[in-house]
Design an enzyme around this catalytic site. Structure first.
Site, PDB file in Angstrom:
ATOM      1  N   ASN A  69       0.827  -1.196   0.000  1.00 53.45           N
ATOM      2  CA  ASN A  69       0.000   0.000   0.000  1.00 53.45           C
ATOM      3  C   ASN A  69       0.867   1.254   0.000  1.00 53.45           C
ATOM      4  O   ASN A  69       1.576   1.533   0.971  1.00 53.45           O
ATOM      5  CB  ASN A  69      -0.912  -0.024   1.235  1.00 53.45           C
ATOM      6  N   CYS A  70       0.787   2.039  -1.059  1.00 55.69           N
ATOM      7  CA  CYS A  70       1.586   3.258  -1.169  1.00 55.69           C
ATOM      8  C   CYS A  70       1.317   4.222  -0.022  1.00 55.69           C
ATOM      9  O   CYS A  70       2.240   4.859   0.493  1.00 55.69           O
ATOM     10  CB  CYS A  70       1.294   3.950  -2.508  1.00 55.69           C
ATOM     11  N   PHE A  71       0.056   4.329   0.414  1.00 55.96           N
ATOM     12  CA  PHE A  71      -0.297   5.327   1.415  1.00 55.96           C
ATOM     13  C   PHE A  71      -0.181   4.813   2.851  1.00 55.96           C
ATOM     14  O   PHE A  71      -0.597   5.482   3.786  1.00 55.96           O
ATOM     15  CB  PHE A  71      -1.691   5.877   1.131  1.00 55.96           C
TER      16      PHE A  71
END
Length: 284
Positions: A177-179
């Site tokens: 997950n990038c965030f």
């Protein structure tokens, strides 16, 4: 003002587009390829485009002064949205949940799209994506990120939101997950929310940098995809299209001021669309 970028005026500002994710990625890749060519395609505007509008740093210009001209190799700024909820994967990303293949949102499948840039998965729903394509930046990756990101910091500051760079360690790569984490290329609010996640691709001296700006993400969908909560608390009263337009205007003006450039509003021409569609769809 960023002195490295000041010699590259005018820049092309492509009006916002709402399109499928694969097509948005095809546009970004095409823009990078044109920047990489680093040659003049032709003088002025081609393909019978309408007279362009000038946006940005115009101080000291006479009323009768002619508008600057862009070629297809000019540096570019654009903002866009995704036609439907979509998950974009980093170019080299090979770890993600098998359940993502069967996700739906409001009765529609959530497609997986491969970005030309690196990084991890981004859920594009309720966000605004920016793209900068230019050249002549620092050869050091993090410095190049920060040269571009300065306009994001300045623009959001004008909207009452202070941002700083993240500080994640190398173990962030194990999270799909990038965030979920914020690196030195990402921008975080003072409350600790990652507001903007960016990724970059360099081809010779040309750079493509694009990123997701979290405006109105659906918390339930985010939790369904990534299994963890995410919330944004922005001090802005607008919603939907009004919110996006407010942000676009603030960031465009910040880019003009920060980079010391003028923007010429120039949509993609029919000929350019033909070239872009020849590369569509992308791969997953």
């Amino acid at each position: 003002m960023n002195p490295i970028l000041t010699s590259q005026s005018p820049w092309r500002l492509i009006p916002p587009l709402c399109l499928p994710g694969q097509l948005q990625m095809a546009i970004d890749q095409w823009l990078l390829a044109k920047q990489q060519e680093c040659k003049v395609v032709g003088a002025g505007f081609t393909d019978n485009l309408a007279k362009p509008a000038l946006v940005g740093n115009q101080e000291g210009k006479d009323a009768g002064e002619s508008l600057p001209l862009c070629t297809r190799n000019s540096p570019v700024l654009r903002f866009y949205t995704w036609e439907s909820a979509t998950i974009s994967l980093g170019y080299h990303q090979c770890r993600w949940s098998p359940a993502w293949q069967n996700l739906t949102w409001k009765g529609k499948p959530i497609p997986l799209v491969r970005r030309p840039t690196g990084g991890r998965a981004v859920l594009h729903q309720g966000d605004l994506t920016y793209t900068v394509v230019t050249s002549g930046l620092s050869n050091k990756r993090l410095e190049a990120y920060q040269q571009i990101c300065e306009f994001l910091i300045q623009g959001w500051r004008s909207l009452g939101v202070d941002l700083h760079y993240g500080k994640a360690g190398r173990d962030y790569r194990h999270n799909p997950n990038c965030f979920a984490t914020a690196t030195g290329a990402d921008l975080v609010t003072t409350e600790g929310y990652k507001l903007i996640g960016s990724a970059q691709l360099r081809r010779s001296n040309a750079i493509l940098q694009h990123g997701s700006i979290r405006l109105e993400p659906d918390a339930q969908l985010f939790a369904q995809v990534f299994g963890e909560p995410y919330a944004v608390n922005l001090p802005l009263t607008q919603r939907g299209d009004d919110l996006r337009q407010t942000v676009i205007e603030a960031l465009t003006q910040a880019a003009a001021d920060c980079f010391g450039v003028e923007f010429v509003v120039q949509p993609l021409s029919d000929l350019e669309w033909q070239e872009i569609l020849a590369t569509y769809p992308g791969r997953v």
